[in-house]
Design a protein around this motif. Structure first.
Motif, PDB file in Angstrom:
ATOM      1  N   GLY A   1      69.267 -29.830  65.522  1.00  0.00           N
ATOM      2  CA  GLY A   1      68.205 -30.544  64.819  1.00  0.00           C
ATOM      3  C   GLY A   1      66.841 -30.432  65.471  1.00  0.00           C
ATOM      4  O   GLY A   1      65.889 -31.064  65.035  1.00  0.00           O
TER       5      GLY A   1
ATOM      6  N   LYS B   1      63.698 -24.601  64.990  1.00  0.00           N
ATOM      7  CA  LYS B   1      63.450 -23.982  63.692  1.00  0.00           C
ATOM      8  C   LYS B   1      62.832 -22.614  63.933  1.00  0.00           C
ATOM      9  O   LYS B   1      61.793 -22.511  64.569  1.00  0.00           O
ATOM     10  CB  LYS B   1      62.510 -24.839  62.850  1.00  0.00           C
TER      11      LYS B   1
ATOM     12  N   ALA C   1      57.027 -27.164  55.494  1.00  0.00           N
ATOM     13  CA  ALA C   1      58.409 -27.237  55.986  1.00  0.00           C
ATOM     14  C   ALA C   1      58.448 -27.555  57.482  1.00  0.00           C
ATOM     15  O   ALA C   1      59.287 -28.335  57.941  1.00  0.00           O
ATOM     16  CB  ALA C   1      59.145 -25.931  55.692  1.00  0.00           C
ATOM     17  N   MET C   2      57.521 -26.967  58.251  1.00  0.00           N
ATOM     18  CA  MET C   2      57.460 -27.273  59.689  1.00  0.00           C
ATOM     19  C   MET C   2      57.075 -28.730  59.918  1.00  0.00           C
ATOM     20  O   MET C   2      57.660 -29.405  60.769  1.00  0.00           O
ATOM     21  CB  MET C   2      56.465 -26.356  60.397  1.00  0.00           C
TER      22      MET C   2
ATOM     23  N   GLU D   1      57.541 -31.246  57.893  1.00  0.00           N
ATOM     24  CA  GLU D   1      58.693 -32.072  57.528  1.00  0.00           C
ATOM     25  C   GLU D   1      59.766 -32.015  58.607  1.00  0.00           C
ATOM     26  O   GLU D   1      60.379 -33.030  58.932  1.00  0.00           O
ATOM     27  CB  GLU D   1      59.269 -31.624  56.188  1.00  0.00           C
ATOM     28  N   PHE D   2      59.967 -30.854  59.173  1.00  0.00           N
ATOM     29  CA  PHE D   2      60.980 -30.674  60.208  1.00  0.00           C
ATOM     30  C   PHE D   2      60.713 -31.580  61.406  1.00  0.00           C
ATOM     31  O   PHE D   2      61.639 -32.111  62.009  1.00  0.00           O
ATOM     32  CB  PHE D   2      61.024 -29.206  60.644  1.00  0.00           C
TER      33      PHE D   2
ATOM     34  N   TYR E   1      67.855 -22.307  55.117  1.00  0.00           N
ATOM     35  CA  TYR E   1      68.364 -22.959  56.319  1.00  0.00           C
ATOM     36  C   TYR E   1      69.076 -22.020  57.279  1.00  0.00           C
ATOM     37  O   TYR E   1      69.679 -22.472  58.226  1.00  0.00           O
ATOM     38  CB  TYR E   1      69.285 -24.139  55.971  1.00  0.00           C
TER      39      TYR E   1
ATOM     40  N   SER F   1      67.506 -22.363  60.905  1.00  0.00           N
ATOM     41  CA  SER F   1      67.201 -23.665  61.492  1.00  0.00           C
ATOM     42  C   SER F   1      68.388 -24.586  61.339  1.00  0.00           C
ATOM     43  O   SER F   1      69.253 -24.377  60.511  1.00  0.00           O
ATOM     44  CB  SER F   1      65.973 -24.283  60.817  1.00  0.00           C
TER      45      SER F   1
ATOM     46  N   LEU G   1      69.369 -28.430  60.380  1.00  0.00           N
ATOM     47  CA  LEU G   1      68.775 -29.557  59.679  1.00  0.00           C
ATOM     48  C   LEU G   1      68.850 -30.798  60.547  1.00  0.00           C
ATOM     49  O   LEU G   1      69.868 -31.044  61.188  1.00  0.00           O
ATOM     50  CB  LEU G   1      69.539 -29.818  58.374  1.00  0.00           C
ATOM     51  N   PRO G   2      67.785 -31.595  60.563  1.00  0.00           N
ATOM     52  CA  PRO G   2      67.884 -32.878  61.242  1.00  0.00           C
ATOM     53  C   PRO G   2      68.999 -33.699  60.594  1.00  0.00           C
ATOM     54  O   PRO G   2      69.276 -33.527  59.408  1.00  0.00           O
ATOM     55  CB  PRO G   2      66.511 -33.518  61.021  1.00  0.00           C
TER      56      PRO G   2
ATOM     57  N   THR H   1      68.560 -35.166  57.093  1.00  0.00           N
ATOM     58  CA  THR H   1      68.285 -34.285  55.967  1.00  0.00           C
ATOM     59  C   THR H   1      69.584 -33.813  55.349  1.00  0.00           C
ATOM     60  O   THR H   1      70.532 -33.475  56.056  1.00  0.00           O
ATOM     61  CB  THR H   1      67.458 -33.068  56.426  1.00  0.00           C
TER      62      THR H   1
END
Length: 158
Positions: free
Chosen positions: A28, A31, A48-49, A51-52, A143, A146, A148-149, A152
């Motif tokens: 998590g 990325k 997206a970054m 949000e990540f 995905y 990366s 996902l946290p 998410t």
């Protein structure tokens, strides 16, 4: 070429350590972002970054990103490291018209593993190198680069 080879080896080691054989503390928190994906879809990638990492994009930043990535042409050599408004896609493809094929072929040979792992196609002739209608970037699966946290949800689970 030895420097390029070491850079490519480093990318392979980073990818192996962070993606393929990841320690639990990285889950998590990592990325992968490819330069060309940023050049092609800068706003989408930066959103997206953000949000990540749990941040929100501001309207002013969105406008600046659009302005700086949608200028005219690739800029001059003097502007190479300046923040100026240029066409990001044209800049990302400039090597294809500037570098001699023999150098590209040699770089591809020393970086073949990294290029394959990170989703880059190789060119097999000068003509193929110069044909900008040939896409050398392999599309990423959602995905695939990366984690996902935890909060998410994967789109297929929706």
């Amino acid at each position: 070429y030895q420097v390029m080879q070491e850079i490519c080896r480093s990318h392979v080691r980073i990818n192996e350590r962070a993606v393929l054989k990841s320690p639990p503390f990285l889950k998590g928190r990592y990325k992968m972002v490819r330069y060309e994906d940023m050049a092609r879809s800068p706003l989408e990638e930066i959103v997206a970054m953000y949000e990540f990492v749990g941040l929100e994009m501001t309207e002013q930043l969105e406008e600046w990103i659009y302005t700086v990535t949608h200028g005219q042409g690739k800029g001059t050599k003097k502007e190479a490291f300046d923040v100026t408004s240029r066409d990001a896609v044209t800049v990302s493809q400039a090597w294809r018209t500037i570098l001699p094929y023999n150098k590209v072929r040699h770089i591809q040979a020393v970086c073949k593993g990294a290029m394959s792992l990170l989703g880059y196609r190789t060119v097999h002739s000068e003509q193929e190198q110069k044909r900008l209608d040939i896409d050398l970037l392999i599309p990423r699966e959602p995905y695939s680069f990366s984690w996902l946290p935890a909060k998410t949800e994967h789109p297929s689970n929706s």
